[in-house]
Design a protein around this motif. Structure first.
Motif: not given
Ligand code: HEC
Ligand code: HEC
Ligand code: HEC
Ligand code: HEC
Length: 459
Positions: A77-84, A102-111
């Motif tokens: 899986t690849l997890m990303v946030d588009v901004g905002g 940190r929350g995004y990191q714990e979920m495994g987001f890449e960018a």
């Protein structure tokens, strides 16, 4: 025993290295088709958790994590946030961003891409956000206003499903009304054009994170065939269906962490990898999804830090933008208890109402030091003579009489001390209620239903 283990370990390293070499070396046979699932968010607006202003609220990173953990994926899986993700430009928003990352990191987001909210803060602050962020921040659009050099890494390359995937981040200048100090926002074409040749070389597939309007997302898909997937954006609502333009797939979401977009596809195709047989779904993070305990712990840490950190709003006299130097506002806040002697009926009604206990409500949640919350649960927070952290003016807690009627010192001086004054309260009505009773912060507001519950003043 130890030796055997070491040899085994050594062997594993060799095998792994060979595998990486094999997939990377140019001219090697393409890796077998594999499935990939991509989850994306946008416009999180500081919502680590739902605020809890009414029951039935959706969303929050706390729910997203629970939902992600329950997914059945057996492939990459690849997890990303588009901004905002950032809630605003204040110091407390920046502190919160660290916890979001940190929350995004714990979920495994890449960018995490930079959107309009992030582009509104100074260039220096973006650099410091990046140095403390647990997940890499990317932006090809945000450059130093004088040198025109990127402030962050424009892209990241990750290995998924045996492919090298480039994640390129951009934000449209049309979405950024007022770039932060020292920042310039490149046009979408310049931002993409600067890095596309290198990315084409170094990757098998490119995913563009674009905080931009729907028409711009579609236009990019038409103009850049190399962009296999374009995720947005600066939109009014999440994409209900998958959009295909040329060879690209365009998807977008928004909504303050209430929704998450998911695309599952097979990685295949020559010479460049494409996303075949794509399946798209948009998920509403409903109230029934429990909040993840790990992230709730993170929220508690955030509250503790906010409580013990001095903030600019702690001295509203220093930050009030409407204040004219040397000119004192005519009336100041005196607190609801002062009104009791002359308006006993109104006071009684108020004291029994939710407004009379609004601060206690925050204390129970541990949010009583968080400016994101106390602005609506106290009197005059952030204004001269209004409620201040840390907990000095106890009389200005709760949604007091002056939260609606305005500062009353002149009124009191007139009737109690006989001071001659032309002061008049301004008329108050439904328009004042919705400054607090709106959006995520209230059940749908209806004057005819809400006013009778706090009615007073005619006695
Ligand atoms: C924009 C103003 C506003 C902000 C900001 C705000 N609140 Fe509220 N809050 C309200 C209003 C209005 C209500 C009453 C809603 C209703 O009755 O439908 C409320 C109610 C509540 C309640 C009581 C809900 C209930 O069911 O009794 C809690 C708890 C609460 N807020 C927590 C918070 C927290 C925590 C934050 C910060 C993360 C926050 N609020 C930020 C306006 C706000
Ligand atoms: C010493 C007595 C006294 C105190 C204390 C007092 N008031 Fe009054 N208030 C009055 C009187 C008397 C009137 C009626 C004036 C009139 O009819 O013109 C009034 C009228 C009002 C009105 C309606 C008239 C207008 O100007 O719009 C509001 C609203 C009001 N008070 C709010 C408050 C609030 C809020 C407080 C506390 C911060 C407060 N008052 C404290 C005596 C007082
Ligand atoms: C300064 C922000 C603010 C303003 C302005 C405001 N409210 Fe509220 N309101 C709140 C908060 C916060 C709560 C939740 C209090 C709690 O339960 O902790 C609330 C709760 C309520 C409730 C449910 C609690 C109860 O007692 O039944 C009603 C009804 C209500 N407000 C009506 C109104 C009306 C009508 C107006 C306009 C005349 C108004 N509010 C203006 C912040 C505000
Ligand atoms: C949530 C907002 C809100 C709060 C809190 C509130 N009021 Fe009011 N008040 C109103 C509104 C709105 C009206 C006018 C209602 C109307 O026009 O029918 C009003 C009317 C009044 C009036 C009569 C005004 C007139 O023109 O005759 C008085 C007096 C008054 N309030 C005093 C108080 C006092 C004292 C408190 C605190 C104990 C208080 N109010 C708290 C919103 C509020």
């Amino acid at each position: 025993m130890k030796k055997v283990l070491l040899i085994a370990l050594g062997l594993a390293v060799v095998v792994a290295a060979a595998a990486i070499y094999y997939t990377r070396s140019p001219g090697a046979k393409p890796a077998a088709a594999q499935k990939l699932t991509i989850h994306f968010t946008c416009d999180t607006s500081g919502r680590l958790e739902p605020c809890g202003c009414f029951t039935g609220q959706h969303g929050g990173l706390t729910r997203l994590m629970t939902w992600l953990e329950a997914r059945p994926e057996r492939h990459d899986t690849l997890m990303v946030d588009v901004g905002g993700a950032l809630a605003g430009v204040n110091d407390y928003d920046l502190i919160q961003y660290r916890y979001l990352a940190r929350g995004y990191q714990e979920m495994g987001f890449e960018a995490l891409n930079m959107g309009a909210a992030e582009a509104a803060i100074p260039a220096k602050t973006i650099a410091s956000l990046s140095s403390t962020s647990a997940v890499p921040l990317v932006s090809a659009s945000l450059v130093d206003a004088t040198t025109r050099k990127e402030i962050l890494d424009p892209y990241r390359i990750v290995e998924k499903g045996g492919r090298r995937i480039g994640i390129l981040g951009v934000v449209s200048p049309t979405s950024v009304t007022d770039p932060g100090e020292g920042l310039a926002v490149l046009s979408l074409d310049e931002a993409i054009g600067r890095h596309l040749p290198a990315l084409r070389e170094k990757t098998d597939l490119i995913v563009l994170l674009a905080f931009a309007k729907e028409a711009e997302l579609r236009r990019l898909a038409r103009d850049y065939y190399e962009l296999a997937l374009i995720l947005g954006g600066d939109v009014g609502g999440p994409a209900q269906d998958m959009i295909r333009e040329n060879d690209s797939i365009v998807l977008y979401t928004t909504n303050e962490a209430r929704t998450v977009g998911t695309l599952t596809a097979t990685l295949d195709g020559q010479p460049r990898t494409r996303l075949l047989d794509p399946v798209y779904e948009i998920t509403l993070l409903e109230e029934s999804i429990p909040q993840h305990v790990d992230l709730q712990e993170l929220v508690r840490e955030f509250r503790d830090e906010i409580r013990s950190t001095p903030l600019a709003v702690d001295d509203p006299d220093a930050v009030d933008p409407s204040a004219i130097p040397g000119v004192q506002p005519p009336a100041t806040y005196v607190g609801s208890a002062t009104c009791q002697s002359c308006h006993p009926k109104a006071y009684e009604t108020w004291e029994k109402s939710g407004h009379g206990h609004a601060f206690e409500t925050l204390e129970k949640k541990g949010s009583d030091a968080d400016p994101h919350c106390i602005q609506c649960h106290t009197v005059g927070f952030g204004r001269p003579s209004g409620y201040r952290r840390p907990f000095g003016k106890e009389k200005l807690v709760d949604v007091g009489c002056e939260s609606c009627h305005g500062p009353a010192s002149e009124h009191v001086a007139h009737f109690r001390d006989g001071k001659k004054t032309a002061f008049k309260f301004r008329p108050v009505g439904p328009g004042d209620c919705v400054t607090c009773h709106h959006g995520e912060f209230s059940r749908p507001f209806d004057w005819d239903k809400f006013w009778p519950l706090i009615e007073h003043g005619k006695e």
